[in-house]
Scaffold this motif. Sequence first.
Motif: not given
Length: 233
Positions: A141-159
């Motif tokens: 999880i990359d909090p600064a960019n509201l993003a992340g990944r699970r394995g190779q799958e990109p993830l987006r998050f709300t604040r």
Amino acid sequence: MSVATRLLIVEDEEPIRQGLADVFRFHGFDVETAADGTTGLERALTGRYDMVLLDLMLPGIDGTEICERVREACPDQPVIMLTARTSDEDVIRGLSLGADDYVAKPFSVAELVLRVQAVLRRTSPGARHERVLHLAGDVEIDPANLAGRRGQEPLRFTRREMELLEYLAVHADRAVPREELLARVWGYGRGLGIETRTVDIHVAKLRRKIEAVPGEPAVLVTVRGAGYRLRLA
């Protein structure tokens, strides 16, 4: 002199709109209103407001479309939805569009003021940590960019999802009770007796993103009678 908090109320029922405007002006807010969705969207997209109170059912453009378009243009704009719809599907839909909270009609005006103040506290600049979070199940999880990944799958998050993840990560050594999450992540005062399923709904949304099998959570787990616990890598 401090600058007043700028509030936009988008509500088509005049008694509710004017009543809310009076209440929030009494509490020191700089209030503007809109009586239909088209006007509300136009004003919300200016980015002039610290908070938008948005009715779901509006003439012209409904609240869900307004919320979605505001989120696309202004990702950090705090939004609270007001609605008579209270089913889990309606609540989940509203929150999935990026609303920071979802308040059902009829509501307590005092509770609504508390919720607005809570969201404003949690969305103030500098509230988010910058560190990368490594969770169980190969989740990063990359909090600064509201993003992340699970394995190779990109993830987006709300604040709000990110704030919840960060708080659980800081306290990963224990289960965190719902009341504590409401107080620390949403800013609600303890012991107010506020009934809300906001925590559970956000947990369900997060599980659909970070769990390999959302129905059998292994990363964000429920500890019966104690709360939620996040498992770090």
